[in-house]
Design a protein around this motif. Structure first.
Motif, PDB file in Angstrom:
ATOM      1  N   SER A  59       0.839  -1.198   0.000  1.00 50.18           N
ATOM      2  CA  SER A  59       0.000   0.000   0.000  1.00 50.18           C
ATOM      3  C   SER A  59       0.878   1.253   0.000  1.00 50.18           C
ATOM      4  O   SER A  59       0.584   2.225  -0.698  1.00 50.18           O
ATOM      5  N   GLY A  60       1.977   1.217   0.737  1.00 52.65           N
ATOM      6  CA  GLY A  60       2.898   2.369   0.758  1.00 52.65           C
ATOM      7  C   GLY A  60       3.426   2.675  -0.630  1.00 52.65           C
ATOM      8  O   GLY A  60       3.486   3.842  -1.049  1.00 52.65           O
ATOM      9  N   ALA A  61       3.782   1.620  -1.383  1.00 53.37           N
ATOM     10  CA  ALA A  61       4.306   1.818  -2.737  1.00 53.37           C
ATOM     11  C   ALA A  61       3.262   2.485  -3.627  1.00 53.37           C
ATOM     12  O   ALA A  61       3.570   3.374  -4.422  1.00 53.37           O
ATOM     13  N   LEU A  62       2.009   2.042  -3.461  1.00 56.76           N
ATOM     14  CA  LEU A  62       0.953   2.623  -4.297  1.00 56.76           C
ATOM     15  C   LEU A  62       0.710   4.103  -3.942  1.00 56.76           C
ATOM     16  O   LEU A  62       0.512   4.942  -4.820  1.00 56.76           O
ATOM     17  N   TYR A  63       0.758   4.430  -2.635  1.00 61.15           N
ATOM     18  CA  TYR A  63       0.669   5.840  -2.237  1.00 61.15           C
ATOM     19  C   TYR A  63       1.775   6.649  -2.912  1.00 61.15           C
ATOM     20  O   TYR A  63       1.576   7.747  -3.421  1.00 61.15           O
ATOM     21  N   MET A  64       2.961   6.063  -2.912  1.00 59.40           N
ATOM     22  CA  MET A  64       4.103   6.795  -3.450  1.00 59.40           C
ATOM     23  C   MET A  64       3.942   7.077  -4.937  1.00 59.40           C
ATOM     24  O   MET A  64       4.287   8.158  -5.403  1.00 59.40           O
ATOM     25  N   ILE A  65       3.406   6.082  -5.640  1.00 58.35           N
ATOM     26  CA  ILE A  65       3.192   6.279  -7.077  1.00 58.35           C
ATOM     27  C   ILE A  65       2.194   7.420  -7.309  1.00 58.35           C
ATOM     28  O   ILE A  65       2.424   8.321  -8.122  1.00 58.35           O
ATOM     29  N   ILE A  66       1.091   7.373  -6.553  1.00 60.77           N
ATOM     30  CA  ILE A  66       0.081   8.430  -6.704  1.00 60.77           C
ATOM     31  C   ILE A  66       0.717   9.792  -6.441  1.00 60.77           C
ATOM     32  O   ILE A  66       0.558  10.747  -7.211  1.00 60.77           O
ATOM     33  N   ILE A  67       1.461   9.879  -5.336  1.00 65.16           N
ATOM     34  CA  ILE A  67       2.042  11.162  -4.948  1.00 65.16           C
ATOM     35  C   ILE A  67       3.100  11.626  -5.954  1.00 65.16           C
ATOM     36  O   ILE A  67       3.197  12.807  -6.275  1.00 65.16           O
ATOM     37  N   TYR A  68       3.824  10.665  -6.495  1.00 64.91           N
ATOM     38  CA  TYR A  68       4.834  11.020  -7.499  1.00 64.91           C
ATOM     39  C   TYR A  68       4.172  11.620  -8.737  1.00 64.91           C
ATOM     40  O   TYR A  68       4.582  12.669  -9.235  1.00 64.91           O
ATOM     41  N   VAL A  69       3.126  10.966  -9.210  1.00 65.16           N
ATOM     42  CA  VAL A  69       2.443  11.443 -10.417  1.00 65.16           C
ATOM     43  C   VAL A  69       1.858  12.833 -10.176  1.00 65.16           C
ATOM     44  O   VAL A  69       2.018  13.746 -10.990  1.00 65.16           O
ATOM     45  N   VAL A  70       1.208  12.984  -9.036  1.00 64.13           N
ATOM     46  CA  VAL A  70       0.624  14.291  -8.723  1.00 64.13           C
ATOM     47  C   VAL A  70       1.731  15.353  -8.616  1.00 64.13           C
ATOM     48  O   VAL A  70       1.592  16.463  -9.140  1.00 64.13           O
ATOM     49  N   GLY A  71       2.825  14.973  -7.987  1.00 64.57           N
ATOM     50  CA  GLY A  71       3.958  15.914  -7.845  1.00 64.57           C
ATOM     51  C   GLY A  71       4.481  16.359  -9.203  1.00 64.57           C
ATOM     52  O   GLY A  71       4.756  17.542  -9.414  1.00 64.57           O
ATOM     53  N   GLN A  72       4.591  15.402 -10.139  1.00 73.66           N
ATOM     54  CA  GLN A  72       5.043  15.755 -11.488  1.00 73.66           C
ATOM     55  C   GLN A  72       4.055  16.710 -12.146  1.00 73.66           C
ATOM     56  O   GLN A  72       4.448  17.654 -12.830  1.00 73.66           O
ATOM     57  N   GLY A  73       2.772  16.439 -11.921  1.00 74.26           N
ATOM     58  CA  GLY A  73       1.731  17.310 -12.473  1.00 74.26           C
ATOM     59  C   GLY A  73       1.870  18.726 -11.950  1.00 74.26           C
ATOM     60  O   GLY A  73       1.766  19.704 -12.701  1.00 74.26           O
ATOM     61  N   ILE A  74       2.122  18.839 -10.653  1.00 73.40           N
ATOM     62  CA  ILE A  74       2.274  20.159 -10.034  1.00 73.40           C
ATOM     63  C   ILE A  74       3.502  20.869 -10.624  1.00 73.40           C
ATOM     64  O   ILE A  74       3.454  22.055 -10.965  1.00 73.40           O
ATOM     65  N   ASN A  75       4.598  20.120 -10.759  1.00 77.39           N
ATOM     66  CA  ASN A  75       5.815  20.701 -11.342  1.00 77.39           C
ATOM     67  C   ASN A  75       5.546  21.232 -12.753  1.00 77.39           C
ATOM     68  O   ASN A  75       5.992  22.313 -13.117  1.00 77.39           O
ATOM     69  N   TRP A  76       4.811  20.434 -13.504  1.00 78.05           N
ATOM     70  CA  TRP A  76       4.505  20.812 -14.890  1.00 78.05           C
ATOM     71  C   TRP A  76       3.686  22.099 -14.923  1.00 78.05           C
ATOM     72  O   TRP A  76       4.008  23.038 -15.648  1.00 78.05           O
ATOM     73  N   LEU A  77       2.651  22.136 -14.070  1.00 82.30           N
ATOM     74  CA  LEU A  77       1.808  23.335 -13.986  1.00 82.30           C
ATOM     75  C   LEU A  77       2.643  24.554 -13.604  1.00 82.30           C
ATOM     76  O   LEU A  77       2.514  25.633 -14.175  1.00 82.30           O
ATOM     77  N   ASP A  78       3.507  24.350 -12.623  1.00 85.52           N
ATOM     78  CA  ASP A  78       4.327  25.452 -12.116  1.00 85.52           C
ATOM     79  C   ASP A  78       5.254  25.990 -13.208  1.00 85.52           C
ATOM     80  O   ASP A  78       5.402  27.193 -13.372  1.00 85.52           O
ATOM     81  N   ARG A  79       5.834  25.078 -13.974  1.00 87.84           N
ATOM     82  CA  ARG A  79       6.709  25.508 -15.072  1.00 87.84           C
ATOM     83  C   ARG A  79       5.924  26.264 -16.129  1.00 87.84           C
ATOM     84  O   ARG A  79       6.340  27.298 -16.625  1.00 87.84           O
TER      85      ARG A  79
END
Lengths: 255, 215
Positions: free
Chosen positions: B190-210
């Protein structure tokens, strides 16, 4: 015949206990150019900012062409009134305050489109006219971050002019500029003077004030100490405080 | 490490991850709405609205999110509000994160230079026109990253709704531990799956910010 165009009557302002303006009276005729000089903290910027209600007076009146700017009205009506009269009063700031998220074109067309209902084509034409005037037409699609300080200030002037104001207020428009960029802004202001724009200019540039202004006010500690034509104020001031200020100022500026 | 077990149960965890994602999305939307209203209230001219905004923020930042969830889920029926666990989870977490988002948004709006407002008002623009055309477009860019931090916290915070038995990632892990006695594998999955979700969202935020950055 001269006519009182901008009129300030018995202006007073306090920030808490500190009284920054004390019973100031000023009349500016149409097409006149008035410089306000004085040491920092003398209240000169506050007086300028009182004219368009950025820093409303505690008491006294401000009039523009027969309309009282600082009318006491219920909040809603006051806002409406102020938004209306401010369209007639252009203001240029020390730090330019261009909108960084808009291009030069966007900076100039935003208010005319929104407030005067100009079409895109009309607004573009207006932006081109104003930019031509300040000599920056080729920068029309740049963002402010790509401009030098002098260019930013010229765009800021063009932005203010695009509202076709009746009077222009300059709040130390060249104080934040590198010395070599001051001249290009002064040139634009001189050009406005030749077109008989009514201007009130808060400045530290005595040479500039002497060369373009019809009248100079020297302010200190919230009062107008002395006023008159630049030839008198700069060459033969009557008041001790004016002489002291000018002496110190000249010494500091090496001229 | 029992890989065979992981392979056997992971489809159920994927389903649970989907519930976590749904929770996160709905909570983010509700949080943004509450945040915008809270920030507007806190910056209002009206003293009453300012007090309401301040009270909202201090209550929901000043108490444990778990207690807030319990109040919505267990306390609700007592005062006539029936919510199922998922609804209580979204509302509880959304209102909670909204209090943080309100402060994030207020901070970004107030960090826009005062000269911007002065320049716009001087041209004759109203308070609202100035906010909409000059202040907000600049503030929005500044709030992307800090809102990303709020959303990151919110996604991890969805684990709390396991306590009111929403069948999401954390609850699913607990359930499978009950039948397999393999807490290490189950929590790791379950921890790994949380991490994947958070990673994808984090990339999305980075993209928006750029994308939003000013030239």
């Amino acid at each position: 015949m001269t006519s009182a165009f901008v009129e300030i009557k018995n202006a007073a302002k306090s920030f808490g206990k500190l009284q920054v303006l004390k019973d100031i009276n000023l009349t500016v005729d149409r097409g006149q150019i008035v410089a306000i000089i004085g040491p920092s903290g003398s209240g000169k910027s506050t007086l300028l900012r009182a004219i368009n209600e950025l820093d409303p007076l505690t008491s006294g009146e401000v009039w523009l062409e027969g309309v009282q700017i600082n009318r006491k009205l219920p909040h809603r009506q006051y806002e409406k009134h102020v938004n209306q009269v401010r369209q007639d009063i252009g203001m240029v700031f020390q730090h330019f305050n261009l909108f960084p998220h808009l291009t030069v074109r966007g900076n100039i067309t935003l208010a005319p489109r929104m407030l005067k209902g100009l079409s895109e084509a009309e607004a573009n034409k207006l932006a081109e006219e104003q930019l031509t005037k300040v000599g920056l037409l080729e920068k029309i699609d740049e963002y402010p971050s790509r401009l030098s300080g002098g260019q930013k200030q010229r765009v800021a002037i063009a932005r203010a002019l695009a509202m076709k104001p009746k009077v222009m207020l300059f709040d130390e428009a060249t104080s934040a500029l590198d010395p070599e960029l001051v001249e290009e802004v002064n040139m634009v202001m001189k050009q406005l003077a030749e077109e008989h724009m009514t201007m009130i200019i808060v400045t530290h540039e005595m040479d500039f004030a002497a060369s373009v202004c019809d009248r100079v006010l020297f302010m200190d500690q919230g009062v107008v100490v002395e006023e008159g034509p630049p030839s008198v104020i700069f060459k033969t001031p009557k008041e001790e405080r004016t002489r002291n200020f000018l002496r110190k100022h000249l010494a500091r500026n090496g001229g | 490490m029992d890989f065979e077990l992981i392979l056997r149960v992971y489809p159920f965890f994927l389903e649970a991850a989907w519930v976590t994602i749904e929770l996160s999305v709905l909570t983010t939307i509700l949080g943004l709405i509450c945040g915008a209203l809270g920030a507007a209230a806190r910056m209002s001219r009206s003293a009453i609205l300012r007090a309401i905004g301040a009270t909202y923020v201090s209550i929901f930042r000043g108490t444990p999110a778990l207690i807030q969830l319990f109040i919505f889920y267990f306390g609700g029926p007592q005062i006539g509000i029936q919510l199922d666990a998922f609804e209580a989870g979204v509302i509880g977490l959304g209102v909670n994160i909204g209090a943080y988002m309100a402060e994030t948004m207020r901070g970004a709006i107030q960090s826009v230079d005062k000269g911007q407002t002065e320049a716009a008002r001087t041209l004759g623009m109203s308070r609202w026109e100035t906010m909409r055309k000059v202040v907000l477009p600049q503030a929005m860019r500044m709030m992307i990253r800090p809102l990303g931090v709020n959303i990151n916290a919110l996604i991890k915070g969805t684990a709390l709704v396991a306590a009111i038995s929403v069948i999401e990632l954390t609850y699913t892990a607990q359930r499978y531990i009950g039948s397999t006695y393999k807490p290490f594998e189950m929590f790791l999955l379950s921890g790994a799956l949380y991490m994947i979700i958070i990673y994808v969202v984090g990339q999305g935020i980075n993209w928006l910010d750029r994308k939003a950055r000013i030239t």
